[in-house]
Enzyme design. Structure first.
Site, PDB file in Angstrom:
ATOM      1  N   GLY A  10     -88.319  35.920  56.008  1.00  0.00           N
ATOM      2  CA  GLY A  10     -87.770  37.065  55.272  1.00  0.00           C
ATOM      3  C   GLY A  10     -88.840  37.744  54.433  1.00  0.00           C
ATOM      4  CB  SER A  12     -89.453  42.485  56.290  1.00  0.00           C
ATOM      5  OG  SER A  12     -88.156  41.941  56.170  1.00  0.00           O
ATOM      6  NE  ARG A  13     -84.983  44.428  54.006  1.00  0.00           N
ATOM      7  CZ  ARG A  13     -83.751  44.130  53.613  1.00  0.00           C
ATOM      8  NH1 ARG A  13     -83.261  44.626  52.487  1.00  0.00           N
ATOM      9  NH2 ARG A  13     -82.974  43.356  54.349  1.00  0.00           N
ATOM     10  CB  VAL A  62     -84.187  31.615  59.671  1.00  0.00           C
ATOM     11  CG1 VAL A  62     -85.539  32.254  59.462  1.00  0.00           C
ATOM     12  CG2 VAL A  62     -83.145  32.147  58.704  1.00  0.00           C
ATOM     13  CG  ASN A  88     -87.656  34.959  50.705  1.00  0.00           C
ATOM     14  OD1 ASN A  88     -87.304  35.059  49.532  1.00  0.00           O
ATOM     15  ND2 ASN A  88     -87.594  35.986  51.554  1.00  0.00           N
ATOM     16  CB  SER A 140     -79.732  31.531  43.960  1.00  0.00           C
ATOM     17  OG  SER A 140     -78.974  32.271  43.038  1.00  0.00           O
ATOM     18  CE1 TYR A 154     -77.340  34.162  48.140  1.00  0.00           C
ATOM     19  CE2 TYR A 154     -76.785  33.586  45.875  1.00  0.00           C
ATOM     20  CZ  TYR A 154     -77.708  34.038  46.811  1.00  0.00           C
ATOM     21  OH  TYR A 154     -78.992  34.336  46.417  1.00  0.00           O
ATOM     22  CB  ILE A 187     -84.987  39.088  41.672  1.00  0.00           C
ATOM     23  CG1 ILE A 187     -85.034  37.646  41.123  1.00  0.00           C
ATOM     24  CG2 ILE A 187     -86.400  39.640  41.889  1.00  0.00           C
ATOM     25  CD1 ILE A 187     -85.690  37.464  39.769  1.00  0.00           C
TER      26      ILE A 187
HETATM   27  P1  NDP Z   1     -83.483  41.099  50.512  1.00  0.00           P
HETATM   28  O1  NDP Z   1     -82.119  41.377  51.032  1.00  0.00           O
HETATM   29  O2  NDP Z   1     -84.214  42.125  49.760  1.00  0.00           O
HETATM   30  O3  NDP Z   1     -84.413  40.576  51.722  1.00  0.00           O
HETATM   31  C1  NDP Z   1     -83.913  39.586  52.588  1.00  0.00           C
HETATM   32  C2  NDP Z   1     -84.974  39.194  53.574  1.00  0.00           C
HETATM   33  O4  NDP Z   1     -84.442  38.166  54.446  1.00  0.00           O
HETATM   34  C3  NDP Z   1     -85.382  40.335  54.497  1.00  0.00           C
HETATM   35  O5  NDP Z   1     -86.741  40.164  54.839  1.00  0.00           O
HETATM   36  C4  NDP Z   1     -84.497  40.120  55.736  1.00  0.00           C
HETATM   37  O6  NDP Z   1     -85.041  40.686  56.935  1.00  0.00           O
HETATM   38  C5  NDP Z   1     -84.509  38.613  55.801  1.00  0.00           C
HETATM   39  N1  NDP Z   1     -83.379  38.030  56.546  1.00  0.00           N
HETATM   40  C6  NDP Z   1     -82.063  38.223  56.316  1.00  0.00           C
HETATM   41  N2  NDP Z   1     -81.338  37.525  57.216  1.00  0.00           N
HETATM   42  C7  NDP Z   1     -82.218  36.881  58.011  1.00  0.00           C
HETATM   43  C8  NDP Z   1     -82.089  36.028  59.135  1.00  0.00           C
HETATM   44  N3  NDP Z   1     -80.894  35.676  59.647  1.00  0.00           N
HETATM   45  N4  NDP Z   1     -83.217  35.551  59.709  1.00  0.00           N
HETATM   46  C9  NDP Z   1     -84.426  35.907  59.229  1.00  0.00           C
HETATM   47  N5  NDP Z   1     -84.620  36.712  58.184  1.00  0.00           N
HETATM   48  C10 NDP Z   1     -83.517  37.198  57.594  1.00  0.00           C
HETATM   49  O7  NDP Z   1     -83.307  39.767  49.624  1.00  0.00           O
HETATM   50  P2  NDP Z   1     -84.095  39.249  48.328  1.00  0.00           P
HETATM   51  O8  NDP Z   1     -85.537  39.497  48.454  1.00  0.00           O
HETATM   52  O9  NDP Z   1     -83.366  39.688  47.132  1.00  0.00           O
HETATM   53  O10 NDP Z   1     -83.794  37.681  48.484  1.00  0.00           O
HETATM   54  C11 NDP Z   1     -84.732  36.769  49.030  1.00  0.00           C
HETATM   55  C12 NDP Z   1     -84.224  35.366  48.760  1.00  0.00           C
HETATM   56  O11 NDP Z   1     -84.072  35.193  47.350  1.00  0.00           O
HETATM   57  C13 NDP Z   1     -82.850  35.089  49.364  1.00  0.00           C
HETATM   58  O12 NDP Z   1     -82.812  33.769  49.845  1.00  0.00           O
HETATM   59  C14 NDP Z   1     -81.915  35.256  48.190  1.00  0.00           C
HETATM   60  O13 NDP Z   1     -80.738  34.513  48.341  1.00  0.00           O
HETATM   61  C15 NDP Z   1     -82.776  34.738  47.060  1.00  0.00           C
HETATM   62  N6  NDP Z   1     -82.367  35.221  45.739  1.00  0.00           N
HETATM   63  C16 NDP Z   1     -82.347  36.554  45.426  1.00  0.00           C
HETATM   64  C17 NDP Z   1     -81.938  36.966  44.176  1.00  0.00           C
HETATM   65  C18 NDP Z   1     -81.888  38.403  43.782  1.00  0.00           C
HETATM   66  O14 NDP Z   1     -81.342  38.689  42.682  1.00  0.00           O
HETATM   67  N7  NDP Z   1     -82.430  39.335  44.536  1.00  0.00           N
HETATM   68  C19 NDP Z   1     -81.517  35.988  43.164  1.00  0.00           C
HETATM   69  C20 NDP Z   1     -81.601  34.637  43.577  1.00  0.00           C
HETATM   70  C21 NDP Z   1     -82.009  34.269  44.828  1.00  0.00           C
HETATM   71  P3  NDP Z   1     -84.803  42.292  57.281  1.00  0.00           P
HETATM   72  O15 NDP Z   1     -85.716  43.048  56.338  1.00  0.00           O
HETATM   73  O16 NDP Z   1     -85.218  42.463  58.684  1.00  0.00           O
HETATM   74  O17 NDP Z   1     -83.362  42.567  57.011  1.00  0.00           O
END
Ligand code: NDP
Length: 247
Positions: A10, A12-13, A62, A88, A140, A154, A187
């Site tokens: 993950g 990419s973002r 994944v 991630n 988280s 979640y 975040i």
């Molecule tokens: P985003 O939604 O911004 O990014 C999610 C990333 O995961 C993207 O790169 C996406 O790919 C990838 N992804 C989603 N589903 C799959 C899959 N099935 N297989 C492979 N890759 C996948 O999320 P965040 O950056 O906010 O979150 C990242 C991690 O941090 C997560 O595990 C989240 O639960 C955790 N987190 C986030 C918090 C927050 O407040 N933001 C707080 C606590 C934990 P694509 O770009 O192609 O969609």
């Protein structure tokens, strides 16, 4: 940290993107995965190349065992080693418990928890043969507290990651593989921006540091756990939450 290789799922973002770039800054070549947004992954790859590091982007779900097997084989084939794995990739959902359907429960658990299990299972033998490695889970705060407005599925998936961290820390210590976890609060990423506005604002007001966290702030904790700076740490979960919850 020269010629070391990191795999960030993950990447990419959001938090994964920040982790990939931070690890490149401290000298890692980086493999990043994405699920569907190839252009976002390409943009991260450009940043990493500009830092002078090698990078590869790999489309992977994944949750799928065969996809994870292909992913890890590709990274091993390219660089011959994997020093750091950052689990991630994740999805969030706020569906209330009474409305939660089995399919949604299964999907969230499959991406957030099974995905990490599959990646660890494939990467651990590579790290074992190297006699070194660091695995970092992105859990988280919800996994520590039961969550505020995210769904039970979640929160449970993230609690599972914290438990998997402890289990693997014990299991892999004799192979000199450390396994640790970061538990972010709220975040500023696409994921958080998709939460109900009013609930998000109310939650941020309860953060002692008074603001959302930045992905780069999570990435610094991840880079620390990936590095020798944390050589005597395994099985721990570091909160990066602005003081919202204190263990
Ligand atoms: P985003 O939604 O911004 O990014 C999610 C990333 O995961 C993207 O790169 C996406 O790919 C990838 N992804 C989603 N589903 C799959 C899959 N099935 N297989 C492979 N890759 C996948 O999320 P965040 O950056 O906010 O979150 C990242 C991690 O941090 C997560 O595990 C989240 O639960 C955790 N987190 C986030 C918090 C927050 O407040 N933001 C707080 C606590 C934990 P694509 O770009 O192609 O969609």
């Amino acid at each position: 940290m020269r010629n070391r290789v990191a795999l960030v799922t993950g990447g990419s973002r959001g938090i994964g993107r920040a982790c990939a770039i931070r690890l490149a800054e401290v000298g890692f070549d980086v493999a990043i995965t994405y699920r569907s947004l190839a252009h976002e992954a390409r943009a991260v790859a450009q940043c990493i190349r500009a830092l002078g590091r090698d990078v590869v982007t790999i489309q992977t779900d994944v949750a799928r065992p065969e996809a994870v097997a292909r992913l890890v084989a590709q990274v091993k084939h390219r660089w011959g080693r994997i020093d750091v794995l950052v689990n991630n990739a994740g999805i969030a959902s706020v569906t209330p418990f009474q409305r939660l359907r089995v399919a949604e429960w299964d999907t969230v658990l499959a991406v957030n928890l099974r995905g990490a299990f599959l990646c660890c299972q494939r990467v651990a033998p590579i790290m074992t043969s190297q006699r070194c490695g660091s695995i970092v889970m992105i859990a988280s705060q919800a996994g520590q507290t039961g969550g505020a407005f995210v769904g039970a599925h979640y929160a449970v998936s993230k609690a599972g990651l914290i438990c998997l961290t402890k289990y693997l820390a014990k299991e892999l210590a004799s192979s000199r593989i450390r396994v640790n976890c970061v538990a972010p609060g709220i975040i500023d990423t696409d994921m958080a921006r998709a939460f109900p506005r009013r609930a998000l604002r109310a939650l941020v007001q309860r953060v002692p540091l008074g603001r959302l966290g930045m992905p780069e702030e999570v990435a610094k904790a991840v880079a620390f756990l990936a590095s020798e700076e944390s050589a005597y740490m395994t099985g721990v979960t570091i909160p990066v939450n602005g003081g919202l919850w204190m263990p």
